[in-house]
Design an enzyme around this catalytic site. Structure first.
Site, PDB file in Angstrom:
ATOM      1  N   TRP A  31       0.766  -1.126  -0.024  1.00  0.00           N
ATOM      2  CA  TRP A  31      -0.016   0.036  -0.153  1.00  0.00           C
ATOM      3  C   TRP A  31       0.805   1.266   0.020  1.00  0.00           C
ATOM      4  CZ3 TRP A  31      -2.905  -4.062   0.757  1.00  0.00           C
ATOM      5  CH2 TRP A  31      -4.162  -4.159   0.336  1.00  0.00           C
ATOM      6  N   TRP A  33       0.619   4.874   1.056  1.00  0.00           N
ATOM      7  CA  TRP A  33       1.041   5.432   2.287  1.00  0.00           C
ATOM      8  C   TRP A  33       1.569   4.675   3.639  1.00  0.00           C
ATOM      9  CZ3 TRP A  33      -3.054   8.492   5.559  1.00  0.00           C
ATOM     10  CH2 TRP A  33      -4.161   7.835   5.753  1.00  0.00           C
ATOM     11  N   GLN A 100      -3.496   7.631  -3.114  1.00  0.00           N
ATOM     12  CA  GLN A 100      -3.579   7.641  -1.708  1.00  0.00           C
ATOM     13  C   GLN A 100      -2.896   8.816  -1.155  1.00  0.00           C
ATOM     14  OE1 GLN A 100      -2.466   3.956   0.123  1.00  0.00           O
ATOM     15  NE2 GLN A 100      -4.548   3.698   0.912  1.00  0.00           N
ATOM     16  N   ASP A 158     -11.446   5.228   4.285  1.00  0.00           N
ATOM     17  CA  ASP A 158     -12.444   4.354   3.477  1.00  0.00           C
ATOM     18  C   ASP A 158     -13.934   4.619   3.606  1.00  0.00           C
ATOM     19  OD1 ASP A 158     -10.002   3.392   3.104  1.00  0.00           O
ATOM     20  OD2 ASP A 158     -10.720   1.206   2.825  1.00  0.00           O
ATOM     21  N   TYR A 346     -13.838   0.676  11.725  1.00  0.00           N
ATOM     22  CA  TYR A 346     -13.010   1.196  10.977  1.00  0.00           C
ATOM     23  C   TYR A 346     -12.813   2.650  11.252  1.00  0.00           C
ATOM     24  CZ  TYR A 346     -10.273  -0.125   6.967  1.00  0.00           C
ATOM     25  OH  TYR A 346      -9.336  -0.665   6.175  1.00  0.00           O
ATOM     26  N   GLU A 390      -4.159  -2.483  13.814  1.00  0.00           N
ATOM     27  CA  GLU A 390      -4.272  -1.390  12.597  1.00  0.00           C
ATOM     28  C   GLU A 390      -4.836  -0.204  13.140  1.00  0.00           C
ATOM     29  OE1 GLU A 390      -6.790  -1.232   8.439  1.00  0.00           O
ATOM     30  OE2 GLU A 390      -6.934  -2.757   9.661  1.00  0.00           O
TER      31      GLU A 390
END
Length: 425
Positions: A31, A33, A100, A158, A346, A390
């Site tokens: 990914w 970033w 991103q 997201d 999230y 995360e």
């Protein structure tokens, strides 16, 4: 075993030979970033490997300058949407068709700021690619005078409630190809984006593929178009860092003038994101002008970008202090006083390590040391309590979504070893 050693081991386990994945299973690719923040962490013990991380990310850069959000060096069936769903993208390696937040230049400046022949050579090695990346944002993504976004995934945030006003204006494509989500097989579905959101995410992807990933058409004609404080402030900070690098390298006056124009454009656009009702910088739907309705963990990046008026910054600080009284761990990704706050869903509430890193850095640089330290220490307390997740529940410090997470380990290492960078070979 110490948390520092565990962090190093986490990055080693996620190393795939020159690039690092966020975590196994849930995110099996590189990914954009993520790799930038990962390089900051790796640099505390292996500068050469950190630089390899940056160079491997640049391997996926498109001819037009875009660095995609994900680089697909394989087609892993455990992840969706993989390369087949994105169609024929335009880079040298299969990838997504969106980008991103461009934190990469700021990381490059930090890692090479100690000076010396070797760091100067590294700056020379990447400057043209970084310049092209910034030029792509300013050329391909500008709408109504501000750098915009065409997909919630491009923002890195997201399913943040910020995007609801843009998604609500969209229809799911009538001919949307069927698909099977894989993210919900790795983590509890209640903490991930909804099915309706996913249908709309894939509708945007399908549109991009239908126009051959013409980025100007995607911006001008695509089904989603919003201004994002995350991209705006990160790019503005990165433009300023790119200018510093360009001056250090003695780049031609035309190059300096172009970067200065980008910075002036960004500073002028900051007011576009200001919601007087919220007393905050917030996302905005460009076609209608509607503002989002909550303070997020990118609203305070005005300090990171050194932008906004004194009055605006004062009101942002008021919001930060208000939110700090509501949660045990700063900084939640969505306002706990706003509709849609969910502590473990999230981008609807959890604390995100990379966002705390940038927010804390910006506050410290602008002289707000106590609040900067709180945002830093709260994340460290969550890591000490739960490990390298995360993101984290802002009420309990419980880890959320993906475990053994690379950028969390990297932020920990960077904060624990800030003074080591100058001495790393």
């Amino acid at each position: 075993m110490s948390l520092t050693q565990t962090a190093i081991d986490t990055l080693a386990r996620n190393d795939r030979g020159g690039f690092t994945i966020p975590t196994a299973g849930l995110y099996p690719y590189q990914w954009n970033w993520d790799s930038a923040f990962i390089a900051l962490g790796i640099a505390t013990y292996d500068m050469d490997r950190a630089w390899t991380e940056i160079m491997s990310l640049l391997e996926g850069q498109w001819p037009d300058g875009m660095i995609p959000s994900i680089i697909f060096r394989s087609d892993d069936p455990s992840y969706f949407p993989g390369p087949s769903r994105w169609g024929k993208t335009l880079g040298p390696i299969p990838s997504t068709g969106v980008s991103q937040p461009p934190v990469l230049t700021t990381v490059v400046r930090q890692l090479t700021d100690a000076g010396g022949t070797r760091n100067a050579a590294r700056r020379h090695e990447v400057f043209d690619r970084l310049f092209a990346f910034h030029k792509w944002f300013h050329d391909a993504r500008t709408s109504n005078g501000i750098v915009a976004t065409v997909h919630p995934w491009e923002t890195g945030r997201d399913n943040c409630p910020d995007w609801n006003i843009g998604l609500d204006l969209m229809d799911v494509a009538a001919d949307l190809a069927p698909y099977t989500r894989m993210d919900n097989k790795h983590v509890n579905p209640q903490y991930r984006p909804s099915q309706e959101q996913y249908d709309k995410y894939l509708t945007i992807v399908q549109f991009g593929d239908s126009v051959g990933w013409d980025q100007r058409r995607l911006t001008d004609e695509g089904p989603f178009l919003m201004a994002d404080p995350n991209i705006h402030f990160i790019l503005l900070r990165a433009d300023k860092d790119l200018l510093a690098i360009a001056r250090d390298l003695g780049k031609p006056v035309e190059t300096l003038t172009q970067i200065e124009a980008w910075i002036a454009k960004g500073e002028a656009a900051t007011d576009y994101l200001w919601s007087e009702a919220l007393g905050a910088f917030t996302a905005r739907e460009i076609r209608t002008g509607a503002f989002s309705t909550g303070f997020t963990n990118c609203s305070a990046l005005c300090f990171y970008a050194d932008s906004g008026t004194a009055e605006q910054r004062a009101r942002v600080l008021d919001n930060l202090n208000r939110i700090a009284a509501k949660v045990d761990f700063m900084l939640p990704s969505w306002d706990p006083d706003a509709e849609g706050f969910e502590a473990q869903r999230y981008w609807c509430g959890p604390v995100w390590p990379q966002m705390n890193y940038m927010t804390s850095l910006g506050l410290a640089e602008q002289g707000h040391d106590a609040l900067a330290m709180k945002i830093r220490d709260d994340l460290c307390r969550a890591i000490e309590r739960s490990g390298f997740w995360e993101c984290f529940n802002p009420l309990t410090g419980e880890g959320c979504v993906g475990s053994n997470f690379s950028w969390t380990a990297a932020v920990w290492l960077s904060w624990q070893h800030e003074t080591k960078l100058e001495g790393v070979a």
